[in-house]
Design a protein around this motif. Structure first.
Motif, short mmCIF file in Angstrom:
data_model
loop_
_atom_site.label_atom_id
_atom_site.label_comp_id
_atom_site.label_asym_id
_atom_site.label_seq_id
_atom_site.Cartn_x
_atom_site.Cartn_y
_atom_site.Cartn_z
N LEU A 1 0.82 -1.20 0.00
CA LEU A 1 0.00 0.00 0.00
C LEU A 1 0.87 1.26 0.00
O LEU A 1 2.01 1.25 0.46
N PHE A 2 0.27 2.35 -0.50
CA PHE A 2 0.94 3.65 -0.52
C PHE A 2 0.05 4.65 0.23
O PHE A 2 -1.17 4.54 0.20
N ILE A 3 0.68 5.63 0.87
CA ILE A 3 -0.05 6.82 1.29
C ILE A 3 0.52 7.99 0.50
O ILE A 3 1.69 8.02 0.15
N GLN A 4 -0.34 8.95 0.22
CA GLN A 4 0.05 10.09 -0.60
C GLN A 4 -0.39 11.37 0.07
O GLN A 4 -1.50 11.47 0.58
N GLY A 5 0.49 12.37 0.09
CA GLY A 5 0.16 13.66 0.68
C GLY A 5 0.77 14.80 -0.11
O GLY A 5 1.76 14.63 -0.83
N THR A 6 0.18 15.99 0.01
CA THR A 6 0.65 17.19 -0.68
C THR A 6 1.43 18.07 0.30
O THR A 6 0.97 18.31 1.41
N PHE A 7 2.58 18.57 -0.13
CA PHE A 7 3.45 19.40 0.70
C PHE A 7 3.87 20.63 -0.08
O PHE A 7 3.95 20.62 -1.31
N ASN A 8 4.17 21.71 0.64
CA ASN A 8 4.86 22.85 0.05
C ASN A 8 6.31 22.44 -0.19
O ASN A 8 6.87 21.68 0.60
N VAL A 9 6.92 22.92 -1.26
CA VAL A 9 8.29 22.48 -1.58
C VAL A 9 9.29 22.91 -0.51
O VAL A 9 10.38 22.34 -0.42
N TYR A 10 8.91 23.90 0.34
CA TYR A 10 9.83 24.36 1.37
C TYR A 10 9.50 23.80 2.75
O TYR A 10 10.06 24.24 3.76
N GLU A 11 8.58 22.83 2.81
CA GLU A 11 8.38 22.13 4.07
C GLU A 11 9.55 21.21 4.32
O GLU A 11 10.27 20.79 3.40
N LYS A 12 9.73 20.84 5.59
CA LYS A 12 10.93 20.10 5.97
C LYS A 12 10.69 18.59 5.97
O LYS A 12 9.55 18.12 6.01
N ILE A 13 11.79 17.86 5.94
CA ILE A 13 11.72 16.40 6.01
C ILE A 13 11.05 15.98 7.32
O ILE A 13 10.32 14.98 7.36
N ALA A 14 11.23 16.76 8.37
CA ALA A 14 10.57 16.47 9.65
C ALA A 14 9.05 16.48 9.49
O ALA A 14 8.35 15.69 10.15
N ASP A 15 8.52 17.34 8.61
CA ASP A 15 7.08 17.38 8.37
C ASP A 15 6.60 16.10 7.68
O ASP A 15 5.48 15.65 7.90
N VAL A 16 7.46 15.53 6.84
CA VAL A 16 7.10 14.27 6.18
C VAL A 16 7.04 13.14 7.20
O VAL A 16 6.12 12.32 7.19
N PHE A 17 8.02 13.09 8.11
CA PHE A 17 8.01 12.08 9.17
C PHE A 17 6.75 12.24 10.04
O PHE A 17 6.13 11.26 10.43
N GLU A 18 6.40 13.49 10.33
CA GLU A 18 5.19 13.74 11.12
C GLU A 18 3.95 13.21 10.40
O GLU A 18 3.08 12.57 11.01
N PHE A 19 3.88 13.47 9.10
CA PHE A 19 2.75 13.01 8.30
C PHE A 19 2.64 11.48 8.33
O PHE A 19 1.56 10.93 8.56
N VAL A 20 3.76 10.80 8.13
CA VAL A 20 3.75 9.34 8.11
C VAL A 20 3.37 8.81 9.49
O VAL A 20 2.53 7.91 9.62
N GLN A 21 3.99 9.37 10.53
CA GLN A 21 3.73 8.88 11.89
C GLN A 21 2.26 9.04 12.27
O GLN A 21 1.67 8.19 12.93
N SER A 22 1.65 10.14 11.84
CA SER A 22 0.26 10.40 12.19
C SER A 22 -0.70 9.42 11.51
O SER A 22 -1.84 9.29 11.91
N CYS A 23 -0.23 8.74 10.46
CA CYS A 23 -1.07 7.79 9.74
C CYS A 23 -0.95 6.36 10.27
O CYS A 23 -1.72 5.49 9.88
N LEU A 24 0.03 6.11 11.13
CA LEU A 24 0.29 4.75 11.59
C LEU A 24 -0.71 4.30 12.64
O LEU A 24 -1.10 5.07 13.52
N ALA A 25 -1.10 3.03 12.56
CA ALA A 25 -1.97 2.46 13.59
C ALA A 25 -1.25 2.46 14.93
O ALA A 25 -1.86 2.71 15.97
N ASP A 26 0.05 2.19 14.92
CA ASP A 26 0.88 2.25 16.12
C ASP A 26 1.83 3.43 15.97
O ASP A 26 2.88 3.32 15.33
N GLU A 27 1.47 4.56 16.54
CA GLU A 27 2.28 5.78 16.35
C GLU A 27 3.60 5.73 17.10
O GLU A 27 4.47 6.58 16.87
#
Length: 441
Positions: free
Chosen positions: A352-378
């Protein structure tokens, strides 16, 4: 307290907090999420709040009745619950992964997703990876809308607030309903008018403004919201020797609004912020092959995109020309600057894939936050690997997607740290409510 007053009250508190930080002796600064005398590790990442699905419009009574009837029919036929649906999703993902492995002539899903993205044909909306770019505006409502719609909504909202907070609302109208250059010039001029009046309320020259004055005509008169600010301050239009003037009197001032407060509002007013919505999607492998981006992802207008396509076609003819490293880097930076937003996809071991939209100047930390918030076990410790840049570590968290060249779209491979490889493919990583988003795009 009205929404407008809450906005300026919050701005005042933020300014006071910054002043307190810069004005006090608090020792050496440090990042809030930094560890104390510890070597960086993947487990030291900050834990983030759970993903909260956006509010949707309530069902109508007719739709709710139809839904209840459908559920009743389903209950009579089977007692299967959500776990059965989850099994079906996992089985479908496995079948598609096996089909991909059998098709030797096709690229792997990861290579297909991270291939160079060609510019979309102007007006071609087929097979888009997402419907567009959407935003929230917490100050006004929880709706999720395109930016163009929000601009109209914000303007409508501010004019509605004029009935109760004319002066403060007009300050925000200046910034939200005019181009930045005109808004800034107008703001500076209005502040000068009002500060002169506060310091010298008895001087006649500060109590009236000739409307034919060049500075007033060029910087104030035709800027949306500017005359409303002056009227709230106590100016009213009169004629002196058949010439139009704005004349100030204390009696005309908006009730319960002091001039210093209005000056402070002018200094603190800004564009009402919009929050980028992730527009989250959960995709099967076959759906993750679509990488055509909508026009909103580009800084260029559709006509300019078409021109850029032509220039790229011409550049192909010159591709055999020997170019220096500096020339290649300049061309790469030029291409990257075309984009406002980035589409990030994360592939899980179960397909499976998850997909999200980001501003090009958002940080890699924001991507980790996005992924973590989607996990059943955060609390799950995980890593992300960019197929183009390699594993993203602690040293990359403060870098932007632009810095890491993860635009306009990128694929990240999810890895559960500490989980044996054979078991990874059989685990479910996402929240159950997110799995319900699996659908044909």
């Amino acid at each position: 307290m009205s929404k407008i007053k809450k906005f300026f009250s919050r701005k005042k508190e933020e300014a006071a907090f910054k002043l307190k930080l810069t004005g006090s002796s608090m020792g050496a600064g440090h990042k809030l999420n930094s560890t104390k005398q510890e070597a960086p590790s993947s487990s030291s990442r900050q834990k983030y709040e759970a993903y909260v699905p956006p509010k949707r419009n309530d069902l109508s009574n007719e739709a709710r009745a139809a839904a209840n009837a459908a559920l009743s029919r389903i209950d009579k036929k089977t007692s299967r619950d959500f776990n059965t649906s989850l099994s079906a999703v996992k089985a479908q993902a496995k079948r598609e992964l096996e089909a991909e492995r059998r098709q030797k002539e096709e690229e792997e899903a990861s290579a297909s997703t991270t291939s160079t993205v060609s510019l979309p044909s102007v007006g071609d909306h087929r097979n888009l990876a997402c419907e567009g770019v959407f935003f929230r505006c917490p100050m006004i409502s929880d709706e999720i809308l395109p930016k163009s719609v929000w601009k109209a909504r914000i303007k409508e909202f501010l004019y509605q607030q004029m009935e109760t907070d004319r002066g403060l609302s007009a300050c925000l109208i200046i910034h939200n309903c005019n181009v930045k250059e005109k808004a800034d010039e107008c703001n500076a001029t209005l502040i000068r008018y009002l500060e002169n009046l506060i310091k010298n309320p008895e001087e006649e020259k500060f109590c009236k403004i000739r409307m034919s004055n060049k500075i007033f005509s060029e910087k104030v008169r035709y800027v949306e919201g500017a005359l409303d600010v002056l009227q709230a301050a106590g100016f009213s239009e009169v004629k002196i020797d058949e010439e139009p003037f704005l004349l100030w009197t204390l009696e005309q001032k908006e009730q319960n609004l002091e001039l210093p407060t209005l000056v402070e509002a002018l200094k603190n007013s800004e564009i009402i912020p919009l929050e980028l919505d992730r527009n989250i999607k959960v995709l099967l492998p076959s759906q993750a092959r679509r990488v055509v981006l909508p026009d909103e992802f580009y800084r260029l207008a559709p006509e300019e995109i078409k021109k850029e396509q032509q220039l790229r076609s011409e550049a192909i003819a010159q591709s055999q020309m020997l170019r220096t490293k500096a020339m290649r880097e300049r061309e790469e930076q030029r291409n990257l600057r075309m984009y406002r937003y980035a589409l990030v996809r994360v592939k899980f071991p179960n397909g499976l894939f998850i997909q999200g939209t980001f501003n090009v100047y958002e940080k890699i930390a924001d991507v980790f936050e996005f992924v973590q918030s989607c996990l059943a076990d955060e609390s799950l410790d995980f890593s992300l690997v960019a197929t183009s840049e390699g594993k993203l570590g602690e040293e990359d968290l403060e870098k932007t997607l632009f810095d890491c060249k993860l635009i306009p779209n990128s694929l990240l491979l999810f890895g559960a740290n500490g989980v044996p490889s054979p078991a990874e493919a059989d685990l479910n990583y996402l929240k159950e409510d997110l799995l319900m988003l699996v659908q044909a795009m």
